[in-house]
Motif scaffolding. Structure first.
Motif, short mmCIF file in Angstrom:
data_model
loop_
_atom_site.label_atom_id
_atom_site.label_comp_id
_atom_site.label_asym_id
_atom_site.label_seq_id
_atom_site.Cartn_x
_atom_site.Cartn_y
_atom_site.Cartn_z
N LYS A 40 90.73 28.37 24.94
CA LYS A 40 91.95 28.43 25.77
C LYS A 40 91.43 28.56 27.19
O LYS A 40 92.18 29.03 28.12
CB LYS A 40 92.83 29.37 25.21
CG LYS A 40 92.52 30.85 25.28
CD LYS A 40 93.77 31.73 24.78
CE LYS A 40 93.46 33.33 24.99
NZ LYS A 40 94.57 33.99 24.29
N ALA A 43 89.70 31.64 28.49
CA ALA A 43 90.00 32.78 29.14
C ALA A 43 88.63 33.72 29.05
O ALA A 43 87.89 33.36 28.26
CB ALA A 43 90.97 33.44 27.91
N SER A 57 93.67 34.16 31.48
CA SER A 57 92.99 32.82 31.81
C SER A 57 92.12 32.79 32.91
O SER A 57 92.50 33.42 34.06
CB SER A 57 94.33 32.05 32.00
OG SER A 57 93.87 30.65 32.71
#
Length: 204
Positions: A17, A19, A96
């Protein structure tokens, strides 16, 4: 001659993702990451490792376990060492990366490590990361012909290996970040001078 086999851990949820995946994050491997580690294990199945050193974070431990599962020549015992943990991103850990685009310290993290100052978010500097990484390297035994497997993290390994190859701080990120489950091999006779034998090699 001693060979150090450095492996970055396999794919995790934070990686997928996009991050920050620092010393506080402790996810295990995704199924894809497990497969990556197994593939690397098959590639290394005929290499005898005297010892396997790992970061105490789950993703590194699982990566090492999947590698050694394919290896009948080496002990399955893992020696955990906190000096191999990923860089501490402080309050950015798990956040993020895209949300920090435009932040000067993200730019410095990637491109100007000598200017990186994470004090704003209680992170760890490159010099402190280098200090603990070199401390780990210095305590290894280089008196015999030995292979060590060392499983750690992207920023930690990229930084440490570049320093061991003699690069100054400003240039440690110029070749990019080591890939998930990549293999890099350095060779040494004395633990002081290191020669690159393999860099950022992936088997998947």
């Amino acid at each position: 001659m001693t060979k150090l086999y450095f492996v970055r851990h396999g794919l995790t949820a934070n990686n997928a993702k996009h991050a920050f995946n620092g010393s506080y994050s402790d996810h295990g491997l995704l199924p894809e990451g497990q497969q990556q580690a197994s593939e690397l294990g098959k590639f290394l199945q005929e290499t005898h490792f005297e010892k396997t050193y790992v970061s105490p974070q789950k993703r590194a431990i699982e990566t090492a376990q999947f590698i050694l599962k394919e290896n009948q020549l080496s002990s399955k015992e893992l020696v955990t060492d906190t000096r191999l943990k990923e860089i501490n991103f402080g309050q950015w850990d798990g956040v993020s990366i895209d949300s920090k685009e435009g932040h000067p310290q993200l730019h410095n993290l990637r491109h100007y490590p000598e200017q990186y100052d994470p004090s704003e978010f209680a992170g760890e500097s490159y010099p402190k990361l280098i200090q603990r990484g070199i401390s780990f390297i210095q305590q290894l035994d280089y008196t015999a012909n030995t292979n060590y497997l060392i499983v750690s993290h992207g920023v930690t390994l990229t930084t440490l290996l570049q320093v061991l190859k003699g690069k100054e701080l400003a240039k440690i990120r110029e070749d990019g970040l080591l890939a998930n489950t990549s293999l890099s091999v350095l060779e040494t006779t004395d633990g002081q001078q290191f020669q690159e034998k393999l860099w950022n090699y992936i088997t998947y």
